[in-house]
Motif scaffolding. Structure first.
Motif, mmCIF file in Angstrom:
data_model
loop_
_atom_site.group_PDB
_atom_site.id
_atom_site.type_symbol
_atom_site.label_atom_id
_atom_site.label_comp_id
_atom_site.label_asym_id
_atom_site.label_seq_id
_atom_site.Cartn_x
_atom_site.Cartn_y
_atom_site.Cartn_z
ATOM 1 N N SER A 173 0.833 -1.202 0.000
ATOM 2 C CA SER A 173 0.000 0.000 0.000
ATOM 3 C C SER A 173 0.874 1.261 0.000
ATOM 4 C CB SER A 173 -0.917 -0.007 1.222
ATOM 5 O OG SER A 173 -1.703 1.161 1.268
ATOM 6 N N PRO A 174 1.014 1.929 -1.160
ATOM 7 C CA PRO A 174 1.803 3.159 -1.208
ATOM 8 C C PRO A 174 1.008 4.368 -0.724
ATOM 9 C CG PRO A 174 1.023 2.604 -3.397
ATOM 10 C CD PRO A 174 0.558 1.509 -2.485
ATOM 11 N N ALA A 175 1.708 5.363 -0.178
ATOM 12 C CA ALA A 175 1.091 6.618 0.255
ATOM 13 C C ALA A 175 1.944 7.780 -0.225
ATOM 14 C CB ALA A 175 0.944 6.655 1.770
ATOM 15 N N PHE A 176 1.284 8.812 -0.732
ATOM 16 C CA PHE A 176 1.972 9.953 -1.316
ATOM 17 C C PHE A 176 1.799 11.191 -0.432
ATOM 18 C CE2 PHE A 176 1.102 7.021 -4.667
ATOM 19 C CZ PHE A 176 2.137 7.141 -5.579
ATOM 20 N N PRO A 177 2.733 12.144 -0.527
ATOM 21 C CA PRO A 177 2.551 13.402 0.210
ATOM 22 C C PRO A 177 1.264 14.088 -0.216
ATOM 23 C CG PRO A 177 4.809 13.207 -0.602
ATOM 24 C CD PRO A 177 4.034 12.091 -1.223
ATOM 25 N N GLU A 178 0.637 14.790 0.723
ATOM 26 C CA GLU A 178 -0.645 15.435 0.454
ATOM 27 C C GLU A 178 -0.552 16.435 -0.695
ATOM 28 O OE1 GLU A 178 -4.100 17.964 2.865
ATOM 29 O OE2 GLU A 178 -2.375 17.102 3.928
ATOM 30 N N LYS A 179 0.581 17.114 -0.814
ATOM 31 C CA LYS A 179 0.713 18.121 -1.867
ATOM 32 C C LYS A 179 0.720 17.513 -3.268
ATOM 33 C CE LYS A 179 5.787 18.309 -1.583
ATOM 34 N NZ LYS A 179 6.119 18.070 -2.993
ATOM 35 N N THR A 221 5.893 6.632 0.634
ATOM 36 C CA THR A 221 5.931 5.664 1.728
ATOM 37 C C THR A 221 5.130 4.430 1.341
ATOM 38 O OG1 THR A 221 6.081 7.454 3.343
ATOM 39 C CG2 THR A 221 5.428 5.294 4.164
ATOM 40 N N VAL A 222 5.755 3.277 1.438
ATOM 41 C CA VAL A 222 5.111 2.024 1.043
ATOM 42 C C VAL A 222 5.008 1.119 2.266
ATOM 43 C CG1 VAL A 222 5.237 -0.013 -0.434
ATOM 44 C CG2 VAL A 222 5.967 2.219 -1.315
ATOM 45 N N THR A 223 3.772 0.811 2.660
ATOM 46 C CA THR A 223 3.543 -0.108 3.776
ATOM 47 C C THR A 223 3.261 -1.496 3.219
ATOM 48 O OG1 THR A 223 2.610 1.689 5.102
ATOM 49 C CG2 THR A 223 2.217 -0.559 5.864
ATOM 50 N N VAL A 228 4.524 1.544 -10.347
ATOM 51 C CA VAL A 228 4.150 0.203 -9.905
ATOM 52 C C VAL A 228 5.087 -0.273 -8.807
ATOM 53 C CG1 VAL A 228 3.772 -2.197 -10.605
ATOM 54 C CG2 VAL A 228 3.265 -0.335 -12.206
ATOM 55 N N PHE A 229 4.509 -0.744 -7.701
ATOM 56 C CA PHE A 229 5.273 -1.405 -6.645
ATOM 57 C C PHE A 229 4.855 -2.870 -6.616
ATOM 58 C CE2 PHE A 229 5.019 3.014 -5.265
ATOM 59 C CZ PHE A 229 6.352 3.286 -4.988
ATOM 60 N N SER A 254 0.556 -9.279 -5.824
ATOM 61 C CA SER A 254 -0.259 -8.408 -6.673
ATOM 62 C C SER A 254 0.380 -7.023 -6.682
ATOM 63 C CB SER A 254 -1.690 -8.309 -6.139
ATOM 64 O OG SER A 254 -2.329 -9.559 -6.178
ATOM 65 N N PRO A 255 0.483 -6.401 -7.837
ATOM 66 C CA PRO A 255 1.117 -5.090 -7.891
ATOM 67 C C PRO A 255 0.222 -4.002 -7.322
ATOM 68 C CG PRO A 255 0.274 -5.679 -10.045
ATOM 69 C CD PRO A 255 0.054 -6.878 -9.161
ATOM 70 N N ALA A 256 0.839 -2.983 -6.773
ATOM 71 C CA ALA A 256 0.132 -1.761 -6.368
ATOM 72 C C ALA A 256 0.436 -0.710 -7.423
ATOM 73 C CB ALA A 256 0.591 -1.300 -4.996
ATOM 74 N N VAL A 257 -0.591 -0.281 -8.151
ATOM 75 C CA VAL A 257 -0.409 0.611 -9.295
ATOM 76 C C VAL A 257 -1.014 1.972 -8.987
ATOM 77 C CG1 VAL A 257 -0.830 0.944 -11.758
ATOM 78 C CG2 VAL A 257 -0.516 -1.375 -10.847
ATOM 79 N N SER A 258 -0.218 3.029 -9.175
ATOM 80 C CA SER A 258 -0.688 4.402 -8.960
ATOM 81 C C SER A 258 -0.399 5.226 -10.210
ATOM 82 C CB SER A 258 0.019 5.045 -7.760
ATOM 83 O OG SER A 258 -0.157 4.277 -6.596
ATOM 84 N N LYS A 259 -1.370 6.034 -10.613
ATOM 85 C CA LYS A 259 -1.184 6.910 -11.758
ATOM 86 C C LYS A 259 -0.451 8.180 -11.310
ATOM 87 C CE LYS A 259 -3.319 4.330 -14.757
ATOM 88 N NZ LYS A 259 -2.577 3.701 -15.882
ATOM 89 N N VAL A 260 0.572 8.564 -12.089
ATOM 90 C CA VAL A 260 1.348 9.772 -11.794
ATOM 91 C C VAL A 260 1.432 10.629 -13.050
ATOM 92 C CG1 VAL A 260 2.707 8.700 -9.950
ATOM 93 C CG2 VAL A 260 3.512 8.560 -12.307
#
Length: 301
Positions: A182-188, A221-223, A279-280, A290-296
Protein backbone atom coordinates in the motif's frame (compact mmCIF):
# COMPACT_ATOMS: atom_id res chain seq x y z
CA UNK A 1 -15.88 25.35 -4.14
CA UNK A 2 -19.22 25.14 -5.88
CA UNK A 3 -22.71 25.43 -4.59
CA UNK A 4 -24.56 22.27 -3.61
CA UNK A 5 -27.65 21.50 -5.63
CA UNK A 6 -30.79 20.98 -3.54
CA UNK A 7 -32.58 17.76 -4.40
CA UNK A 8 -36.28 17.87 -5.09
CA UNK A 9 -38.81 16.16 -2.85
CA UNK A 10 -39.80 13.84 -5.72
CA UNK A 11 -36.18 12.78 -6.20
CA UNK A 12 -35.75 12.04 -2.49
CA UNK A 13 -38.99 10.04 -2.29
CA UNK A 14 -38.18 8.00 -5.40
CA UNK A 15 -34.78 7.11 -3.97
CA UNK A 16 -36.35 6.12 -0.64
CA UNK A 17 -38.79 3.78 -2.40
CA UNK A 18 -36.09 2.27 -4.62
CA UNK A 19 -33.71 1.57 -1.72
CA UNK A 20 -36.30 -0.50 0.15
CA UNK A 21 -37.84 -2.31 -2.82
CA UNK A 22 -34.56 -3.19 -4.53
CA UNK A 23 -33.23 -4.76 -1.34
CA UNK A 24 -36.25 -6.98 -0.67
CA UNK A 25 -36.77 -7.92 -4.33
CA UNK A 26 -33.12 -8.92 -4.66
CA UNK A 27 -33.38 -11.02 -1.50
CA UNK A 28 -36.49 -12.75 -2.88
CA UNK A 29 -34.48 -13.68 -5.99
CA UNK A 30 -31.83 -15.40 -3.86
CA UNK A 31 -29.34 -12.54 -3.88
CA UNK A 32 -27.80 -12.76 -0.46
CA UNK A 33 -26.41 -9.24 -0.20
CA UNK A 34 -27.34 -5.89 -1.68
CA UNK A 35 -24.98 -2.95 -1.24
CA UNK A 36 -26.43 0.54 -1.42
CA UNK A 37 -24.24 3.04 -3.19
CA UNK A 38 -23.61 5.63 -1.77
CA UNK A 39 -23.71 6.30 1.98
CA UNK A 40 -21.95 9.66 2.29
CA UNK A 41 -21.92 12.18 -0.59
CA UNK A 42 -19.05 13.03 -2.88
CA UNK A 43 -17.64 16.54 -2.61
CA UNK A 44 -19.79 18.86 -4.68
CA UNK A 45 -22.83 16.63 -5.11
CA UNK A 46 -25.08 14.27 -3.21
CA UNK A 47 -27.63 13.08 -5.73
CA UNK A 48 -27.29 9.36 -4.90
CA UNK A 49 -26.19 9.29 -1.24
CA UNK A 50 -28.24 8.17 1.77
CA UNK A 51 -26.93 11.09 3.81
CA UNK A 52 -26.50 14.64 2.58
CA UNK A 53 -23.88 17.23 3.36
CA UNK A 54 -23.38 17.85 7.08
CA UNK A 55 -24.82 14.33 7.53
CA UNK A 56 -28.35 15.41 6.71
CA UNK A 57 -30.60 12.34 6.97
CA UNK A 58 -32.40 11.65 3.69
CA UNK A 59 -35.65 9.62 3.48
CA UNK A 60 -33.74 6.75 1.84
CA UNK A 61 -31.65 6.33 4.98
CA UNK A 62 -34.82 5.97 7.06
CA UNK A 63 -36.48 3.47 4.70
CA UNK A 64 -33.31 1.37 4.59
CA UNK A 65 -32.98 1.41 8.39
CA UNK A 66 -36.66 0.46 8.80
CA UNK A 67 -36.38 -2.37 6.27
CA UNK A 68 -33.33 -3.71 8.09
CA UNK A 69 -35.07 -3.51 11.45
CA UNK A 70 -38.12 -5.47 10.37
CA UNK A 71 -36.63 -7.98 7.93
CA UNK A 72 -33.31 -8.81 9.58
CA UNK A 73 -33.24 -12.58 10.03
CA UNK A 74 -36.68 -13.01 8.43
CA UNK A 75 -37.46 -15.92 6.08
CA UNK A 76 -39.65 -15.66 2.99
CA UNK A 77 -42.94 -17.52 3.20
CA UNK A 78 -44.67 -16.25 0.09
CA UNK A 79 -45.26 -13.50 -2.43
CA UNK A 80 -48.26 -11.35 -3.34
CA UNK A 81 -48.79 -10.33 -6.94
CA UNK A 82 -52.20 -8.76 -7.39
CA UNK A 83 -53.59 -6.22 -9.78
CA UNK A 84 -53.68 -3.65 -7.00
CA UNK A 85 -50.40 -4.36 -5.20
CA UNK A 86 -47.26 -6.41 -4.72
CA UNK A 87 -45.67 -7.76 -1.58
CA UNK A 88 -44.04 -10.52 0.43
CA UNK A 89 -44.87 -12.41 3.61
CA UNK A 90 -42.00 -13.42 5.88
CA UNK A 91 -41.60 -15.20 9.20
CA UNK A 92 -39.80 -13.03 11.73
CA UNK A 93 -36.70 -14.20 13.61
CA UNK A 94 -38.29 -13.43 16.98
CA UNK A 95 -41.64 -15.04 16.15
CA UNK A 96 -44.71 -13.90 14.28
CA UNK A 97 -44.95 -12.81 10.66
CA UNK A 98 -44.64 -9.65 8.62
CA UNK A 99 -46.17 -8.59 5.32
CA UNK A 100 -44.44 -5.94 3.18
CA UNK A 101 -46.80 -4.22 0.72
CA UNK A 102 -46.57 -1.53 -1.95
CA UNK A 103 -48.53 -0.33 -4.97
CA UNK A 104 -48.26 2.12 -7.84
CA UNK A 105 -51.44 3.86 -6.70
CA UNK A 106 -53.43 4.56 -3.55
CA UNK A 107 -54.77 1.18 -2.41
CA UNK A 108 -56.96 -0.13 0.39
CA UNK A 109 -57.34 -3.85 1.09
CA UNK A 110 -58.58 -6.29 3.71
CA UNK A 111 -56.06 -8.83 5.01
CA UNK A 112 -56.94 -12.00 6.92
CA UNK A 113 -54.61 -12.28 9.91
CA UNK A 114 -54.54 -13.55 13.49
CA UNK A 115 -52.87 -12.13 16.58
CA UNK A 116 -51.99 -8.59 17.61
CA UNK A 117 -51.48 -6.53 14.48
CA UNK A 118 -49.71 -3.22 13.84
CA UNK A 119 -48.80 -1.21 10.76
CA UNK A 120 -45.51 0.57 10.10
CA UNK A 121 -45.04 3.03 7.27
CA UNK A 122 -41.80 3.08 5.28
CA UNK A 123 -40.11 5.36 7.82
CA UNK A 124 -40.93 3.53 11.05
CA UNK A 125 -44.10 5.26 12.27
CA UNK A 126 -46.24 2.51 13.85
CA UNK A 127 -49.98 2.34 14.54
CA UNK A 128 -52.07 -0.49 16.00
CA UNK A 129 -54.69 -2.15 13.78
CA UNK A 130 -57.96 -3.56 15.05
CA UNK A 131 -59.26 -6.69 13.31
CA UNK A 132 -62.91 -7.11 12.39
CA UNK A 133 -64.08 -10.63 11.59
CA UNK A 134 -60.45 -11.76 11.42
CA UNK A 135 -59.37 -9.07 8.93
CA UNK A 136 -57.58 -5.73 9.13
CA UNK A 137 -57.89 -2.86 6.68
CA UNK A 138 -54.63 -1.52 5.30
CA UNK A 139 -54.16 1.59 3.19
CA UNK A 140 -50.93 2.29 1.32
CA UNK A 141 -49.41 3.57 -1.91
CA UNK A 142 -46.05 3.60 -3.67
CA UNK A 143 -44.03 3.69 -0.44
CA UNK A 144 -43.86 0.25 1.20
CA UNK A 145 -45.67 -0.51 4.45
CA UNK A 146 -45.22 -3.36 6.91
CA UNK A 147 -48.07 -5.26 8.52
CA UNK A 148 -46.68 -6.94 11.65
CA UNK A 149 -48.37 -9.65 13.69
CA UNK A 150 -47.40 -11.95 16.53
CA UNK A 151 -49.77 -14.47 14.91
CA UNK A 152 -49.90 -15.39 11.23
CA UNK A 153 -51.46 -14.42 7.91
CA UNK A 154 -54.07 -16.61 6.26
CA UNK A 155 -52.46 -18.86 3.65
CA UNK A 156 -54.88 -17.65 0.96
CA UNK A 157 -53.36 -14.17 1.21
CA UNK A 158 -50.15 -15.21 -0.58
CA UNK A 159 -48.50 -17.77 -2.84
CA UNK A 160 -45.96 -19.95 -1.05
CA UNK A 161 -42.32 -19.55 -2.05
CA UNK A 162 -38.93 -20.83 -0.98
CA UNK A 163 -35.78 -18.78 -1.28
CA UNK A 164 -32.38 -20.43 -1.12
CA UNK A 165 -29.00 -18.76 -1.27
CA UNK A 166 -26.05 -20.30 -3.05
CA UNK A 167 -23.35 -21.15 -0.52
CA UNK A 168 -20.43 -18.78 -0.62
CA UNK A 169 -17.39 -20.72 -1.75
CA UNK A 170 -14.43 -20.14 0.49
CA UNK A 171 -11.37 -18.89 -1.33
CA UNK A 172 -8.01 -20.15 -0.15
CA UNK A 173 -5.26 -17.60 -0.65
CA UNK A 174 -1.64 -18.57 -1.07
CA UNK A 175 0.92 -17.01 1.31
CA UNK A 176 2.07 -14.50 -1.29
CA UNK A 177 -1.52 -13.49 -2.00
CA UNK A 178 -1.75 -12.52 1.66
CA UNK A 179 0.96 -9.91 1.20
CA UNK A 180 -0.51 -6.47 0.50
CA UNK A 181 1.46 -3.45 -0.69
CA UNK A 182 0.00 0.00 0.00
CA UNK A 183 1.80 3.16 -1.21
CA UNK A 184 1.09 6.62 0.25
CA UNK A 185 1.97 9.95 -1.32
CA UNK A 186 2.55 13.40 0.21
CA UNK A 187 -0.65 15.44 0.45
CA UNK A 188 0.71 18.12 -1.87
CA UNK A 189 0.91 15.53 -4.66
CA UNK A 190 -2.75 14.53 -4.41
CA UNK A 191 -4.80 14.23 -7.62
CA UNK A 192 -7.13 17.03 -8.73
CA UNK A 193 -10.50 15.59 -7.80
CA UNK A 194 -13.85 16.17 -9.54
CA UNK A 195 -16.11 18.98 -8.36
CA UNK A 196 -19.67 19.81 -9.36
CA UNK A 197 -18.44 22.47 -11.79
CA UNK A 198 -15.88 20.43 -13.74
CA UNK A 199 -18.16 17.39 -13.87
CA UNK A 200 -20.68 19.58 -15.68
CA UNK A 201 -17.88 20.65 -18.02
CA UNK A 202 -17.04 17.04 -18.98
CA UNK A 203 -14.40 16.78 -16.24
CA UNK A 204 -12.41 19.69 -17.62
CA UNK A 205 -9.44 20.30 -15.33
CA UNK A 206 -9.67 16.97 -13.55
CA UNK A 207 -6.29 15.23 -13.24
CA UNK A 208 -6.71 11.80 -11.69
CA UNK A 209 -2.99 11.04 -11.35
CA UNK A 210 -0.75 12.08 -8.46
CA UNK A 211 0.68 15.51 -9.33
CA UNK A 212 4.39 16.34 -9.50
CA UNK A 213 6.24 19.46 -10.61
CA UNK A 214 9.06 19.10 -13.14
CA UNK A 215 12.28 18.48 -11.26
CA UNK A 216 10.50 17.62 -8.02
CA UNK A 217 11.67 14.83 -5.75
CA UNK A 218 9.14 13.20 -3.45
CA UNK A 219 9.25 10.45 -0.88
CA UNK A 220 6.65 7.72 -1.37
CA UNK A 221 5.93 5.66 1.73
CA UNK A 222 5.11 2.02 1.04
CA UNK A 223 3.54 -0.11 3.78
CA UNK A 224 3.82 -3.86 3.30
CA UNK A 225 1.28 -5.97 5.20
CA UNK A 226 1.58 -9.65 6.04
CA UNK A 227 -1.80 -11.33 6.56
CA UNK A 228 -0.22 -14.75 7.19
CA UNK A 229 0.11 -16.52 10.52
CA UNK A 230 3.80 -17.09 9.76
CA UNK A 231 6.73 -14.74 9.15
CA UNK A 232 7.49 -13.74 5.55
CA UNK A 233 10.63 -12.31 3.96
CA UNK A 234 11.07 -10.91 0.49
CA UNK A 235 11.73 -7.84 -1.60
CA UNK A 236 9.76 -4.91 -2.97
CA UNK A 237 10.77 -2.97 -6.05
CA UNK A 238 9.40 -0.02 -7.98
CA UNK A 239 9.06 0.71 -11.68
CA UNK A 240 8.15 4.07 -13.19
CA UNK A 241 6.86 5.41 -16.50
CA UNK A 242 9.01 7.39 -18.90
CA UNK A 243 9.74 10.84 -17.51
CA UNK A 244 10.14 9.68 -13.90
CA UNK A 245 12.98 8.01 -12.05
CA UNK A 246 13.04 6.04 -8.79
CA UNK A 247 15.51 4.01 -6.76
CA UNK A 248 14.89 0.76 -8.58
CA UNK A 249 17.04 -1.59 -6.48
CA UNK A 250 14.79 -4.09 -4.69
CA UNK A 251 14.38 -3.35 -0.98
CA UNK A 252 14.41 -6.27 1.42
CA UNK A 253 11.65 -6.60 3.99
CA UNK A 254 11.00 -9.04 6.84
CA UNK A 255 7.48 -9.32 8.20
CA UNK A 256 6.26 -10.83 11.46
CA UNK A 257 3.03 -12.87 11.43
CA UNK A 258 0.18 -10.41 10.85
CA UNK A 259 2.78 -7.66 10.94
CA UNK A 260 3.76 -4.80 8.65
CA UNK A 261 6.81 -2.83 7.63
CA UNK A 262 7.35 0.57 6.04
CA UNK A 263 9.68 1.22 3.09
CA UNK A 264 10.47 4.56 1.43
CA UNK A 265 11.21 5.26 -2.22
CA UNK A 266 12.44 8.55 -3.69
CA UNK A 267 10.55 9.50 -6.84
CA UNK A 268 11.96 12.15 -9.18
CA UNK A 269 9.78 13.87 -11.78
CA UNK A 270 11.53 14.93 -14.97
CA UNK A 271 9.02 15.21 -17.78
CA UNK A 272 6.06 13.16 -18.85
CA UNK A 273 3.93 13.86 -21.91
CA UNK A 274 0.95 12.02 -20.41
CA UNK A 275 -0.16 10.13 -17.32
CA UNK A 276 1.74 6.93 -16.54
CA UNK A 277 1.83 4.13 -13.95
CA UNK A 278 4.08 3.88 -10.92
CA UNK A 279 4.15 0.20 -9.90
CA UNK A 280 5.27 -1.41 -6.64
CA UNK A 281 5.58 -5.18 -6.65
CA UNK A 282 6.92 -7.69 -4.16
CA UNK A 283 8.53 -11.08 -4.45
CA UNK A 284 8.32 -13.60 -1.61
CA UNK A 285 9.47 -17.19 -1.86
CA UNK A 286 10.01 -16.85 -5.59
CA UNK A 287 6.41 -15.69 -6.20
CA UNK A 288 5.26 -12.18 -7.06
CA UNK A 289 2.61 -10.28 -5.13
CA UNK A 290 -0.26 -8.41 -6.67
CA UNK A 291 1.12 -5.09 -7.89
CA UNK A 292 0.13 -1.76 -6.37
CA UNK A 293 -0.41 0.61 -9.30
CA UNK A 294 -0.69 4.40 -8.96
CA UNK A 295 -1.18 6.91 -11.76
CA UNK A 296 1.35 9.77 -11.79
CA UNK A 297 1.70 12.85 -13.99
CA UNK A 298 3.42 16.21 -14.31
CA UNK A 299 1.36 19.01 -12.82
CA UNK A 300 -0.23 21.35 -15.33
CA UNK A 301 1.38 24.77 -15.50
Amino acid sequence: EGTVEVRSKDSLMQQARYVALSAVQNAALGIERTYQYLFLPYAGGDDISLLGHNETVYPAYLTYANLTYYLSGAQFLGSMERESCNGYVLSRAGGGEIMMLWSNKATAMQIAVSGNVSLSDAYGSVTALQAENGKVKVQFGSSPVYVITDGSFAKEEYQSMTVSYDPVEKVKFSPVQRIVISPAFPEKNAPVMPTLENVKENFEGVDSGYQFDKGEKATVTVTVYNFNDSAMSGTVRASVPEGFSVDTAPKRVSLEPYGSAVLTFTLAAKDLPEMGSLVFEGEFGGEKTSPAVSKVQIRRQ
